[in-house]
Design an enzyme around this catalytic site. Structure first.
Site, PDB file in Angstrom:
ATOM      1  N   ASP A  19     108.064 -49.499  82.394  1.00 44.49           N
ATOM      2  CA  ASP A  19     107.399 -50.474  83.249  1.00 44.49           C
ATOM      3  C   ASP A  19     107.492 -51.817  82.528  1.00 44.49           C
ATOM      4  O   ASP A  19     107.794 -51.880  81.334  1.00 44.49           O
ATOM      5  CB  ASP A  19     105.949 -50.062  83.486  1.00 44.49           C
ATOM      6  CG  ASP A  19     105.199 -51.038  84.375  1.00 44.49           C
ATOM      7  OD1 ASP A  19     105.794 -51.547  85.341  1.00 44.49           O
ATOM      8  OD2 ASP A  19     104.019 -51.304  84.082  1.00 44.49           O
ATOM      9  N   ASP A  21     105.247 -55.204  83.273  1.00 44.63           N
ATOM     10  CA  ASP A  21     103.989 -55.921  83.048  1.00 44.63           C
ATOM     11  C   ASP A  21     102.993 -55.041  82.292  1.00 44.63           C
ATOM     12  O   ASP A  21     102.627 -53.963  82.752  1.00 44.63           O
ATOM     13  CB  ASP A  21     103.374 -56.355  84.378  1.00 44.63           C
ATOM     14  CG  ASP A  21     104.308 -57.266  85.171  1.00 44.63           C
ATOM     15  OD1 ASP A  21     104.961 -58.122  84.548  1.00 44.63           O
ATOM     16  OD2 ASP A  21     104.390 -57.105  86.401  1.00 44.63           O
TER      17      ASP A  21
END
Length: 246
Positions: A19, A21
């Site tokens: 991922d 953020d």
């Protein structure tokens, strides 16, 4: 300190999908401020008494595609508004309008403040690149390309599955497995022998349901117990912990 101590050697993985953020860059903090600003304004204008909090971000917004996050949060307050269109202006009183308003706030903050990767995340990326481990990004954000470029880390990744790809290919939002399945397919790896790295509850659940053999939860505030319950096989507080085995 990490909640678990059995740290796998990612340098032996067939592929690692991250991922973005809150895992590679501290943009989750920028997203949180943007959501707070928008929902504070929306709640005040619509007379919603229960204030928006960080707990709402983790429960209803974090890790999801932008419009799904808006709808989920409003539903928690028993508010239903028209979905609208992705082309809705930011002032439109629709799910898409509210989402676009948030995106404008995020983009303005990113361009004015810039972004840099977490030092521990950058160190891990450099180490995995040196070991020729295939890497990809699986992010619900439509801003992933801009964030990766701003942080100077785009070249580490062979593939990027982001909110734009999800919209184009009709991939269901995390916690559905679609985005992590597509990431594995594009990277050319079997999820059963690959590693996923996530900080969001929805993202951890997505990777787990996609069948990843190792799902690493990075606890930046969601909570170790919640991440583990969603399917994380290992909890760390920083990606530098994953270098300790090397």
């Amino acid at each position: 300190m990490p909640e678990d101590v059995n740290i796998p050697d990612l340098h032996r993985a067939t592929g690692v999908l991250f991922d973005l953020d809150g895992v590679l860059t501290p943009t989750a903090e920028v997203h949180m401020r943007a959501w707070q600003k928008v929902f504070d304004e929306v709640f005040a204008r619509w007379g919603i008494a229960e204030p928006y909090t960080d707990a709402d971000y983790y429960a209803y917004v974090d890790g999801k595609k932008r419009y799904d996050g808006v709808a989920s949060l409003l539903r928690s307050r028993n508010v239903e508004i028209p979905w609208g269109e992705v082309t809705d202006p930011p002032e439109a009183e629709t799910v898409c309008g509210v989402g676009n308003r948030k995106n404008d706030a995020f983009a303005a903050a990113l361009r004015s403040e810039g972004i840099a990767p977490y030092p521990g995340s950058l160190a891990l990326l450099e180490s995995l690149r040196d070991a020729s481990v295939p890497m990809g990004v699986v992010s619900s954000s439509k801003n992933a390309g801009e964030v990766l470029a701003s942080a100077g880390i785009r070249d580490f990744f062979r593939i990027v599955v982001d909110g734009l790809v999800a919209e184009r290919d009709h991939l269901a939002s995390k916690p559905a497995p679609d985005m992590f399945l597509e990431g594995a397919r594009m990277l050319g790896v079997n999820p059963a022998s690959a590693v996923a790295v996530e900080d969001a509850v929805a993202g951890v659940a997505s990777a787990a349901s996609a069948g990843y053999s190792i799902v690493i939860g990075v606890d930046r505030g969601a909570g170790a117990d919640i991440l583990r319950a969603a399917g994380a096989t290992l909890i760390v507080d920083d990606l530098s912990r994953l270098l300790e085995i090397a």
